[in-house]
Structure formats: structure tokens, C-alpha cells
Design an enzyme around this catalytic site. Structure first.
Site, short mmCIF file in Angstrom:
data_model
loop_
_atom_site.label_atom_id
_atom_site.label_comp_id
_atom_site.label_asym_id
_atom_site.label_seq_id
_atom_site.Cartn_x
_atom_site.Cartn_y
_atom_site.Cartn_z
N CYS A 113 -32.92 -3.23 -34.77
CA CYS A 113 -31.60 -2.60 -34.98
C CYS A 113 -31.66 -1.07 -34.93
O CYS A 113 -30.63 -0.41 -34.80
CB CYS A 113 -30.98 -3.07 -36.28
N HIS A 245 -25.33 2.02 -38.08
CA HIS A 245 -25.62 0.67 -37.60
C HIS A 245 -24.72 -0.30 -38.36
O HIS A 245 -24.50 -0.14 -39.56
CB HIS A 245 -27.09 0.34 -37.82
N ASN A 275 -23.19 -7.88 -36.30
CA ASN A 275 -24.36 -7.02 -36.10
C ASN A 275 -24.90 -7.25 -34.70
O ASN A 275 -25.46 -8.29 -34.41
CB ASN A 275 -25.41 -7.38 -37.17
#
Ligand code: COA
Length: 318
Positions: A113, A245, A275
């Protein structure tokens, strides 16, 4: 020309939308649980045959158009991805072929990520070193393909998509600073334990100790924000926009509180995208540039946290 600046952004989401209610028929969950614990309402998922490179190509073409340059002017292509289409060639090479670019370096970068933040750090250094004038930096993921669709603690959290930026050499920043870190001591808390490399393709699915990841993420993101401000002699008040993020709205809110930033100054897409790993920051960035919230001259802080653990930030004068 000592700096890199953002010339253009692009984003692309697969057409298929899966809502929380849709997931109720797949795993033992409720739409309300997902929404309350994560802020996620829906996500876009790839359909059969749709690839990470397809998403990357669509986002890249939009970024090139916004930048006003031809693909042939690129001197560097970096694709941050956790879900490359093939073991090799890299997704960056597949993308290079689609864009009909020949000869410039092209490689994938894997920091889960935090991948896009890592890729920006690397591309910025190429430009600062005078090795590249134009760099395409992409975050692209088909993360749905490495999820265990029987595991309700993970499969409800993620989505697919791609975001891209074109960086160009400039006399002024641009990217003011970037800060990247990793600590493999935490490798077991968030991982895909198997793959062809270790002979366990049967274990090629994401596992996570959600609670522990959550706590570590909140603390670490607080620290990276402080590190970034300190490195540049800035105060919290100097940040116009936080582009975090997008893993969980509660993690995003905690970082915004740390910066004393009202949520109106935070770009939030987790509700619509889930996500999307390395794609989440460039997708959020592109959305806010295109809808006119982010304006030239403003100061932007990107921050991310992911498996490894990896974490990092990019401070930008847009
Ligand atoms: N639907 C319904 N119940 C669920 C569920 C789901 N999809 N997933 C987990 N639960 C249950 C658990 O089994 C647990 O039940 P129990 O109390 O009977 O054992 C209960 O909900 C609470 O689980 P817990 O893990 O404590 O919830 P939480 O508030 O920590 O939220 C996450 C879970 C995953 C949303 C949260 O920990 C998180 O966001 N972690 C970080 C994830 C992340 O950011 N990862 C990527 C980093 S890049």
C-alpha cells in the site's frame, strides 16, 4: 532543473461495482458492520480478463493527456503494484508496450500500500539526478485476485483500480521532500504467505491481523507526518490538503486529527473505492485535481502505510 513537478494526473476504475449489501451474500457480514468499522460503502472490482495493465494503461493515458506530453517523451516508467499480471515481464514493461514507448527504463516497484509513495520517491530522484526529464508513475492493482473470498475479515476491505501521475523536470519544486521507511520485523501481520517463488501457490492470498495493523498504522502515520513537517521547517498550518492512503476512515481521521486538519481538507475516497493498495493515493489525488478542490500552488501531503511493514510520505507544492 533540479526538481520534479506534477504535470498531469489520471485515474481509472473497473466498471463492476460491488456494494456492501452485495457482500452479504458472499460472506457472513452485514453492510452496516463494514460501513461502521471502515467507512467503505462500495468498491470497484475487475471482471474476468481485465488486467492490472489494462487499468494502468487507462490511468496513464489520462495522465499523459492532462500533462500535455506524448508517451514517446517519457524517459522512465515506474509501476507500483502488488498484483502484477505476470511474474515477468513487469507490468511496467507491459504498459510500455501498450504505450508504444521503446528504450526507456521501465520497472515495477513492490511496497504494497506504500508502493505509490515509494515510486514517487524513486522517480523524483531520477529527475533530480538529471537522468530523466519526464517520468510516468503509476499505482495499479487487481488486489481482488489475491483475496480469500471466504475470509470476511479481509475480503470486504479492498478494491481494484489505478492512478497515475506524469512528473516533469522543473526549476522549482514540485516534490519538496519524500520520506520512505520499512521494517520487516512486522512481516507476519499483513502478508500473502505463498506464491510460485516459495512453492506454495495455494497460499497466495492476503492474511491480516487487522487489529494490530490498525494500531501500528495510526502511530506510524502520526510519526511520518511529524517527520515530514520537521524536515521542511513547516507547521501543521502549512498543509492545505492531506491525501492519505485509503484503508479505513478511522485511520484517516486519526491522522487528520494529528494535523489539526478538518476533514474538509482531507481527500477521502475510501467510501467509494475501498482500499486499492498502491492505487489509492493517485486515484484520490486525481479525483480532487479534476473536481477542482486541489489548486496549483497548494501544499499537499501524501502518506501511506502497508505490508512489510512499509510507510512513507511525499510533500508536494502543487
Ligand atoms: N463482518 C462482520 N463481522 C466481522 C467482519 C465482517 N466483515 N470482520 C470481522 N468481524 C468480526 C470479528 O470476527 C470480531 O468478532 P468477535 O468479536 O466475535 O471476535 C469483531 O468483528 C471485531 O473484530 P475486530 O478485528 O476487533 O474489528 P475492528 O474494529 O478492529 O475492525 C478492521 C477490523 C479490519 C476493519 C480494522 O482492524 C482495520 O481496519 N485494520 C487495519 C486494516 C488495514 O488498514 N489494512 C491495510 C493496511 S494498508
Amino acid at each position: 532543473m533540479k526538481f520534479s513537478r506534477i504535470l498531469g494526473t489520471g485515474g481509472h476504475l473497473p466498471a463492476r461495482v460491488v456494494t456492501n449489501a452485495d457482500l452479504e451474500s458472499i460472506v457472513d457480514t452485514t453492510a452496516a458492520w463494514i460501513s461502521e468499522r471502515t467507512g467503505i460503502e462500495k468498491r470497484h472490482l475487475v471482471s474476468e480478463g481485465e488486467t492490472c495493465c489494462d487499468l494502468a494503461e487507462a490511468a496513464s493515458r489520462k495522465a499523459l493527456e492532462a500533462a500535455g506530453i506524448q508517451a514517446s517523451e517519457l524517459d522512465l516508467i515506474v509501476v507500483a503494484t502488488t498484483t502484477p499480471d505476470q511474474v515477468f515481464p513487469s507490468t511496467a514493461c507491459l504498459l510500455q508496450q501498450r504505450l508504444d514507448v521503446h528504450g526507456c527504463p521501465a520497472f515495477d516497484l513492490q511496497a504494497v500500500c506504500t508502493g505509490f509513495v515509494y515510486a514517487m520517491d524513486v522517480a523524483d530522484k531520477y529527475i533530480r539526478a538529471g537522468v530523466a526529464k519526464h517520468a510516468l508513475v503509476v499505482g495499479s492493482e487487481t488486489i481482488s485476485r489475491i483475496l480469500d473470498w471466504n475470509d470476511r475479515t479481509t475480503c470486504v476491505l479492498f478494491g481494484d483500480g489505478a492512478g497515475a501521475v506524469v512528473l516533469g523536470a522543473a526549476d522549482e519544486p514540485g516534490i519538496v521532500s519524500s520520506h520512505i521507511h520499512a521494517d520487516g520485523a512486522y512481516k507476519d501481520l499483513l502478508q500473502v504467505p505463498g506464491g510460485h517463488g516459495n512453492g506454495r501457490p495455494d497460499l497466495a492470498f492476503l492474511e491480516m491481523k487487522g487489529n494490530e495493523v490498525f494500531r501500528f498504522a495510526v502511530t506510524t502515520l502520526g510519526r511520518i507526518v511529524e517527520e515530514t513537517l520537521e524536515a521542511n521547517g513547516l507547521t501543521k498550518a502549512d498543509i492545505d490538503w492531506l491525501i492519505p492512503h485509503q484503508a479505513n476512515i478511522r485511520i484517516i481521521q486519526a491522522t487528520a486529527r494529528k494535523l489539526d486538519l478538518p476533514m474538509e481538507r482531507v481527500i477521502v475516497t475510501v467510501g467509494e473505492h475501498g482500499n486499492t493498495s498502491s492505487a489509492s493515493i493517485p486515484l484520490a489525488f486525481d479525483q480532487a485535481v479534476r473536481d477542482g478542490r486541489i489548486q496549483r500552488g497548494e501544499t499537499l501531503l501524501m502518506e501511506a502505510f502497508g505490508g512489510g511493514f512499509t510507510w512513507g510520505s511525499v510533500l508536494i507544492r502543487y
